[in-house]
Design a protein around this motif. Structure first.
Motif, PDB file in Angstrom:
ATOM      1  N   MET A   1      21.372  29.568  17.982  1.00  0.00           N
ATOM      2  CA  MET A   1      20.520  29.929  16.984  1.00  0.00           C
ATOM      3  C   MET A   1      21.512  29.932  15.439  1.00  0.00           C
ATOM      4  N   VAL A   2      20.922  29.403  14.727  1.00  0.00           N
ATOM      5  CA  VAL A   2      21.617  29.437  13.292  1.00  0.00           C
ATOM      6  C   VAL A   2      20.862  30.449  12.451  1.00  0.00           C
ATOM      7  N   ASP A   3      21.533  31.666  11.844  1.00  0.00           N
ATOM      8  CA  ASP A   3      21.252  32.512  11.551  1.00  0.00           C
ATOM      9  C   ASP A   3      20.859  32.021   9.949  1.00  0.00           C
ATOM     10  N   GLN A   4      19.462  32.441   9.553  1.00  0.00           N
ATOM     11  CA  GLN A   4      19.067  32.038   8.040  1.00  0.00           C
ATOM     12  C   GLN A   4      18.824  30.422   7.820  1.00  0.00           C
ATOM     13  N   MET A   5      18.610  29.610   8.851  1.00  0.00           N
ATOM     14  CA  MET A   5      18.889  28.297   8.302  1.00  0.00           C
ATOM     15  C   MET A   5      17.447  27.771   8.269  1.00  0.00           C
ATOM     16  N   ARG A   6      17.044  27.510   7.031  1.00  0.00           N
ATOM     17  CA  ARG A   6      15.905  26.873   6.669  1.00  0.00           C
ATOM     18  C   ARG A   6      15.680  25.536   7.317  1.00  0.00           C
ATOM     19  N   TRP A   7      14.581  25.064   7.732  1.00  0.00           N
ATOM     20  CA  TRP A   7      14.211  23.773   8.146  1.00  0.00           C
ATOM     21  C   TRP A   7      14.929  22.766   7.239  1.00  0.00           C
ATOM     22  N   ASP A   8      14.574  22.780   5.839  1.00  0.00           N
ATOM     23  CA  ASP A   8      14.968  21.548   5.037  1.00  0.00           C
ATOM     24  C   ASP A   8      16.432  21.629   4.936  1.00  0.00           C
ATOM     25  N   TYR A   9      17.230  22.424   5.491  1.00  0.00           N
ATOM     26  CA  TYR A   9      18.581  22.043   5.352  1.00  0.00           C
ATOM     27  C   TYR A   9      18.950  20.718   6.328  1.00  0.00           C
ATOM     28  N   LEU A  10      18.285  20.488   7.038  1.00  0.00           N
ATOM     29  CA  LEU A  10      18.515  19.222   7.899  1.00  0.00           C
ATOM     30  C   LEU A  10      18.524  18.123   7.335  1.00  0.00           C
ATOM     31  N   TYR A  11      17.811  18.001   6.152  1.00  0.00           N
ATOM     32  CA  TYR A  11      17.603  16.797   5.378  1.00  0.00           C
ATOM     33  C   TYR A  11      18.111  17.034   3.981  1.00  0.00           C
ATOM     34  N   ARG A  12      18.401  18.391   3.471  1.00  0.00           N
ATOM     35  CA  ARG A  12      18.841  18.407   1.991  1.00  0.00           C
ATOM     36  C   ARG A  12      20.257  17.869   2.168  1.00  0.00           C
ATOM     37  N   PHE A  13      20.973  17.986   3.158  1.00  0.00           N
ATOM     38  CA  PHE A  13      22.495  17.702   3.175  1.00  0.00           C
ATOM     39  C   PHE A  13      22.640  16.452   4.271  1.00  0.00           C
ATOM     40  N   TYR A  14      21.601  15.699   4.407  1.00  0.00           N
ATOM     41  CA  TYR A  14      21.682  14.842   5.691  1.00  0.00           C
ATOM     42  C   TYR A  14      22.566  13.699   5.262  1.00  0.00           C
ATOM     43  N   ASP A  15      22.603  13.114   4.039  1.00  0.00           N
ATOM     44  CA  ASP A  15      23.446  12.060   3.811  1.00  0.00           C
ATOM     45  C   ASP A  15      24.877  12.336   4.017  1.00  0.00           C
ATOM     46  N   ARG A  16      25.136  13.546   4.005  1.00  0.00           N
ATOM     47  CA  ARG A  16      26.595  13.880   4.126  1.00  0.00           C
ATOM     48  C   ARG A  16      26.963  14.275   5.434  1.00  0.00           C
ATOM     49  N   TYR A  17      26.182  14.450   6.380  1.00  0.00           N
ATOM     50  CA  TYR A  17      26.398  14.812   7.920  1.00  0.00           C
ATOM     51  C   TYR A  17      27.063  13.676   8.580  1.00  0.00           C
ATOM     52  N   LYS A  18      27.831  13.911   9.572  1.00  0.00           N
ATOM     53  CA  LYS A  18      28.465  12.910  10.292  1.00  0.00           C
ATOM     54  C   LYS A  18      27.641  12.440  11.560  1.00  0.00           C
ATOM     55  N   GLU A  19      28.058  11.758  12.106  1.00  0.00           N
ATOM     56  CA  GLU A  19      27.011  11.108  13.181  1.00  0.00           C
ATOM     57  C   GLU A  19      27.124  11.888  14.414  1.00  0.00           C
TER      58      GLU A  19
END
Length: 515
Positions: A1-19
């Motif tokens: 569980m990631v405390d205070q993780m909004r759903w949109d954080y999956l996509y707000r920073f998606y371009d910089r996430y690694k594979e």
């Protein structure tokens, strides 16, 4: 569980996430894109208990991080237990257990199904985030204390295992913080970098401005617990989890039983509260967490075997935008009058000739002085009605709902369901307050972020699955946080928790969303 993780954080920073971090979960696993919390308030203790029990506060008895036992008028911390002692620590920080949790957890049911051959452990910086998921029958639950050590209580053990003592003695925190906290990439390439120094963020203790970098000297002056307020707290937690897996042979149980490790990453919450949703520090944290998850998944592949473990990732709640930020950008919102409780008590005294009838607005609920009501033989229904009518005229309050009348209230059904799910008459207030969107308690000078509301910013959370029994895909169907435990029960072919109200999630026949 990631405390205070909004759903949109999956996509707000998606371009910089690694594979191999968040993208691996999305592209290899299964994503429930519309997962919602169906209780109030949206806070850590309730979120963790609901995920693992498949239940709601009205059944679990966990109605907040803190809650008031109504007949006594006494404030209670969700995992406090004075009958136990701290192990590896002294004082109240170790006097914790799951005894206030009334329902079983999926981890409890796994223990029962295997005749206690399964190993179950909980790990988190926060005691409640470790204890409540691990359940009543856990082999251990570990949390972090102010001295910078992993501790537990005598509810689980009479002494720390040698490997935990060794881990504490290594003082790894110094290594994590030795270079301070700088951005992972050049600051001007971050989407939240302009401006970094702004009035909506709160500076860390020892600094004048909420900006990066923060030097190692400042971090050191704050003491070892400051790691909780940096991205390295997540790294530290996952490294402790890796050590637990190796030393406790989790996933390689000699009895060939399934083991369960419940991990909660708490630094995301500390940083969010400090800096807010729109902050370079939060962006940097998630980019670093992405790398931490990649390392952890790789470790699981090597230690347990790819495809031989099942993993889910979700959150206990989201977070709202900083209110002054939102209002300054011409969004609607505001703050409740800070003197509301005092003024309402004065009005009650003038009408009923009794002072201090309301003792608290804890958890956005009205808590009455029940001892006083009994002693004076007061007309409680009349008092409740007076309070409701008064609060309905208060700016920022959308609904004030008498819990004895919630079924016939004019509150929209989805919110009404959350109110009912959350009401436990032994430890909930008699009137529930629902604020207008983006309204809060507090003041216009608040920095960072908060959470507790029914609104999507607090209640829409990620839910990702990967590994054994999980196909690749995603679904836009609406599911609940309470559906996680019965889904795990179905995968494991064991009984769902005894207070479960959720339904198993179907992973098949879903349209794959292209990212």
């Amino acid at each position: 569980m990631v405390d205070q993780m909004r759903w949109d954080y999956l996509y707000r920073f998606y371009d910089r996430y690694k594979e191999n971090g968040f993208k691996r979960l999305l592209n290899e696993g299964f994503s429930n894109e519309n997962t919602y919390i169906n209780h109030l308030p949206t806070v850590t203790a309730i979120g963790h208990s609901c995920v693992y029990t498949g239940s709601v506060p009205s059944i679990t008895g966990i109605t907040g991080n803190d809650f008031i036992k109504e007949q006594e008028g006494r404030k209670t911390y969700c995992t406090e237990d004075t009958t136990v002692n701290g192990i590896g620590t002294l004082g109240k920080e170790g006097q914790m257990s799951p005894r206030n949790l009334l329902a079983s957890t999926i981890t409890d049911e796994l223990k029962l199904a295997t005749n206690f051959r399964s190993k179950v452990m909980g790990i988190a910086f926060k005691d409640r985030s470790s204890i409540l998921p691990a359940g009543h029958f856990a082999d251990a639950a570990y949390w972090f204390n102010d001295a910078g050590n992993w501790i537990t209580s005598s509810y689980y053990q009479q002494d720390l295992p040698s490997w935990v003592k060794q881990f504490n003695q290594e003082k790894r925190i110094n290594a994590y913080l030795k270079d301070g906290w700088n951005t992972l990439y050049p600051a001007n390439t971050y989407t939240q970098s302009s401006p970094d120094d702004n009035p909506y963020e709160g500076p860390m203790s020892g600094t004048k401005h909420p900006i990066l970098p923060i030097t190692a000297e400042i971090l050191e002056k704050n003491g070892p617990h400051i790691i909780y307020s940096t991205p390295f707290g997540n790294t530290f937690t996952l490294d402790f989890a890796k050590e637990a897996i190796k030393r406790e042979k989790l996933g390689n149980n000699p009895a060939r039983a399934t083991d369960f490790l419940a991990i909660s990453l708490s630094s995301t919450d500390a940083i969010g509260h400090q800096y807010g949703v729109n902050a370079l520090e939060v962006e940097d944290m998630y980019l670093r967490l992405d790398q931490d998850l990649s390392s952890f998944f790789q470790f699981l592949d090597q230690e347990i075997g790819a495809g031989k473990y099942t993993l889910f990732l979700t959150a206990d709640h989201g977070a709202s935008h900083n209110n002054p930020f939102y209002i300054d950008h011409k969004g609607s919102g505001g703050y409740l009058d800070a003197n509301l409780l005092k003024e309402l008590n004065q009005q009650l005294k003038a009408t009923f000739n009794v002072d201090q009838l309301i003792i608290s607005f804890e958890n956005d609920q009205v808590h009455l002085n029940h001892r006083l009501l009994t002693q004076r033989q007061l007309n409680e229904p009349a008092i409740r009605d007076f309070i409701v009518q008064y609060l309905r005229k208060t700016p920022g309050i959308a609904f004030a709902v008498d819990m004895d009348k919630v079924g016939s209230s004019s509150v929209p059904l989805p919110i009404r369901e959350r109110i009912i799910n959350s009401y436990n008459y032994k430890c909930s207030g008699v009137i529930q307050l629902i604020f207008d969107p983006q309204w809060k308690t507090g003041s216009s000078h608040q920095t960072g972020t908060g959470h507790s509301a029914w609104n999507p910013y607090d209640a829409h959370i990620p839910l990702l699955w990967m590994g054994w029994g999980i196909p690749h895909g995603s679904s836009n169907d609406v599911v609940s946080m309470c559906d996680i435990a019965p889904t795990l029960a179905a995968l494991l072919h064991i009984q769902e928790p005894n207070g479960n109200v959720g339904k198993p999630i179907r992973f098949i026949d879903r349209q794959v969303i292209q990212h």
